[in-house]
Design a protein around this motif. Structure first.
Motif, PDB file in Angstrom:
ATOM      1  N   TYR A 234      40.516  34.592  45.240  1.00 54.82           N
ATOM      2  CA  TYR A 234      40.189  36.004  45.402  1.00 54.82           C
ATOM      3  C   TYR A 234      40.868  36.496  46.672  1.00 54.82           C
ATOM      4  CZ  TYR A 234      36.695  36.205  41.730  1.00 54.82           C
ATOM      5  OH  TYR A 234      36.065  36.214  40.510  1.00 54.82           O
ATOM      6  N   TRP A 235      41.589  37.592  46.549  1.00 51.20           N
ATOM      7  CA  TRP A 235      42.310  38.194  47.673  1.00 51.20           C
ATOM      8  C   TRP A 235      41.570  39.446  48.111  1.00 51.20           C
ATOM      9  CZ3 TRP A 235      46.364  35.468  49.536  1.00 51.20           C
ATOM     10  CH2 TRP A 235      46.860  34.460  48.729  1.00 51.20           C
TER      11      TRP A 235
ATOM     12  N   ASP B 178      40.351  48.508  48.517  1.00 54.59           N
ATOM     13  CA  ASP B 178      39.827  49.314  47.416  1.00 54.59           C
ATOM     14  C   ASP B 178      40.107  48.585  46.108  1.00 54.59           C
ATOM     15  OD1 ASP B 178      39.506  51.194  45.326  1.00 54.59           O
ATOM     16  OD2 ASP B 178      40.082  52.867  46.624  1.00 54.59           O
ATOM     17  N   VAL B 179      39.083  47.938  45.547  1.00 56.38           N
ATOM     18  CA  VAL B 179      39.257  47.128  44.340  1.00 56.38           C
ATOM     19  C   VAL B 179      39.737  47.976  43.170  1.00 56.38           C
ATOM     20  CG1 VAL B 179      38.074  45.685  42.632  1.00 56.38           C
ATOM     21  CG2 VAL B 179      37.644  45.339  45.079  1.00 56.38           C
TER      22      VAL B 179
ATOM     23  N   PHE C 220      29.947  43.763  48.469  1.00 63.55           N
ATOM     24  CA  PHE C 220      31.044  43.027  47.844  1.00 63.55           C
ATOM     25  C   PHE C 220      31.374  43.674  46.500  1.00 63.55           C
ATOM     26  CE2 PHE C 220      29.417  40.025  50.838  1.00 63.55           C
ATOM     27  CZ  PHE C 220      30.490  39.247  51.209  1.00 63.55           C
ATOM     28  N   VAL C 221      32.676  43.782  46.204  1.00 64.30           N
ATOM     29  CA  VAL C 221      33.146  44.303  44.919  1.00 64.30           C
ATOM     30  C   VAL C 221      34.228  43.342  44.434  1.00 64.30           C
ATOM     31  CG1 VAL C 221      34.175  46.257  43.699  1.00 64.30           C
ATOM     32  CG2 VAL C 221      32.726  46.670  45.703  1.00 64.30           C
ATOM     33  N   THR C 222      34.173  42.958  43.151  1.00 63.50           N
ATOM     34  CA  THR C 222      35.153  42.012  42.624  1.00 63.50           C
ATOM     35  C   THR C 222      35.776  42.523  41.326  1.00 63.50           C
ATOM     36  OG1 THR C 222      33.488  40.800  41.351  1.00 63.50           O
ATOM     37  CG2 THR C 222      33.944  40.018  43.597  1.00 63.50           C
ATOM     38  N   ALA C 223      36.945  41.988  41.012  1.00 64.02           N
ATOM     39  CA  ALA C 223      37.620  42.241  39.736  1.00 64.02           C
ATOM     40  C   ALA C 223      38.555  41.068  39.482  1.00 64.02           C
ATOM     41  CB  ALA C 223      38.396  43.545  39.769  1.00 64.02           C
ATOM     42  N   LEU C 224      38.876  40.868  38.217  1.00 58.72           N
ATOM     43  CA  LEU C 224      39.831  39.834  37.814  1.00 58.72           C
ATOM     44  C   LEU C 224      40.888  40.453  36.912  1.00 58.72           C
ATOM     45  CD1 LEU C 224      37.411  36.943  36.797  1.00 58.72           C
ATOM     46  CD2 LEU C 224      38.902  36.978  38.801  1.00 58.72           C
ATOM     47  N   VAL C 225      42.135  40.007  37.077  1.00 53.52           N
ATOM     48  CA  VAL C 225      43.220  40.400  36.185  1.00 53.52           C
ATOM     49  C   VAL C 225      44.036  39.161  35.832  1.00 53.52           C
ATOM     50  CG1 VAL C 225      43.423  42.734  37.141  1.00 53.52           C
ATOM     51  CG2 VAL C 225      44.895  40.927  38.025  1.00 53.52           C
TER      52      VAL C 225
ATOM     53  N   LEU D  46      44.232  36.459  38.815  1.00 53.93           N
ATOM     54  CA  LEU D  46      44.119  36.865  40.215  1.00 53.93           C
ATOM     55  C   LEU D  46      42.746  37.472  40.428  1.00 53.93           C
ATOM     56  CD1 LEU D  46      47.477  38.775  40.828  1.00 53.93           C
ATOM     57  CD2 LEU D  46      46.885  36.479  41.562  1.00 53.93           C
ATOM     58  N   GLY D  47      42.095  37.064  41.513  1.00 54.82           N
ATOM     59  CA  GLY D  47      40.834  37.666  41.889  1.00 54.82           C
ATOM     60  C   GLY D  47      41.063  38.716  42.962  1.00 54.82           C
TER      61      GLY D  47
END
Length: 141
Positions: free
Chosen positions: A77-78, A82-83, A108-113, A121-122
């Protein structure tokens, strides 16, 4: 024992295509490249972020024997400011969204692609990352 992210390694069948995509996504060219015996790019490495961390792209031909790819494994996770904006930028460049943005506890805010080469990529807005960065000596920021 684990002291920090040394390198996030990604695999690609076509390192030049992956290098070009990441050059656009990161708005910078790799600082290091190595060719294989056939002259094709076998490895490209970027230094990104505040520390700067290493993001390497390795030709899939050099994967360990018997390795299979395409399933979600460990994810780096990088931190991003702004997610949602980072997610929009990467999907605009051809990444496939997998999850998020997801708002978690304590800011905390997360996303994956998935990038176009099958790597996950996190993305994370991490108040902890920002706090540690602020506590670092001025020369370390």
């Amino acid at each position: 024992m684990l002291r920090g992210l040394a390198n996030a390694g990604l695999w690609a069948d076509d390192v030049d295509a992956a290098k070009d995509w990441y050059t656009r996504a990161l708005s910078q060219a790799p600082y290091f490249e190595r060719s294989g015996p056939d002259g094709r790019t076998a490895y490209a490495e970027f230094r990104i972020g505040d520390r700067p961390d290493e993001l390497g792209i390795v030709d899939r031909r050099y994967a360990p024997p018997g390795s299979t790819w395409g399933t979600l494994g460990p994810v780096a996770y990088w931190h991003v400011d702004d997610v949602a904006a980072a997610l929009d930028r990467l999907t605009g460049l051809g990444a496939t969204p997998l999850d998020g943005p997801t708002h978690r506890e304590d800011g905390f805010v997360t996303a994956l692609v998935n990038d176009p080469f099958g790597n996950t990529l996190g993305l994370m807005h991490s108040p902890h990352y920002l706090a540690v960065r602020e506590q670092a000596a001025p020369g370390d920021r």
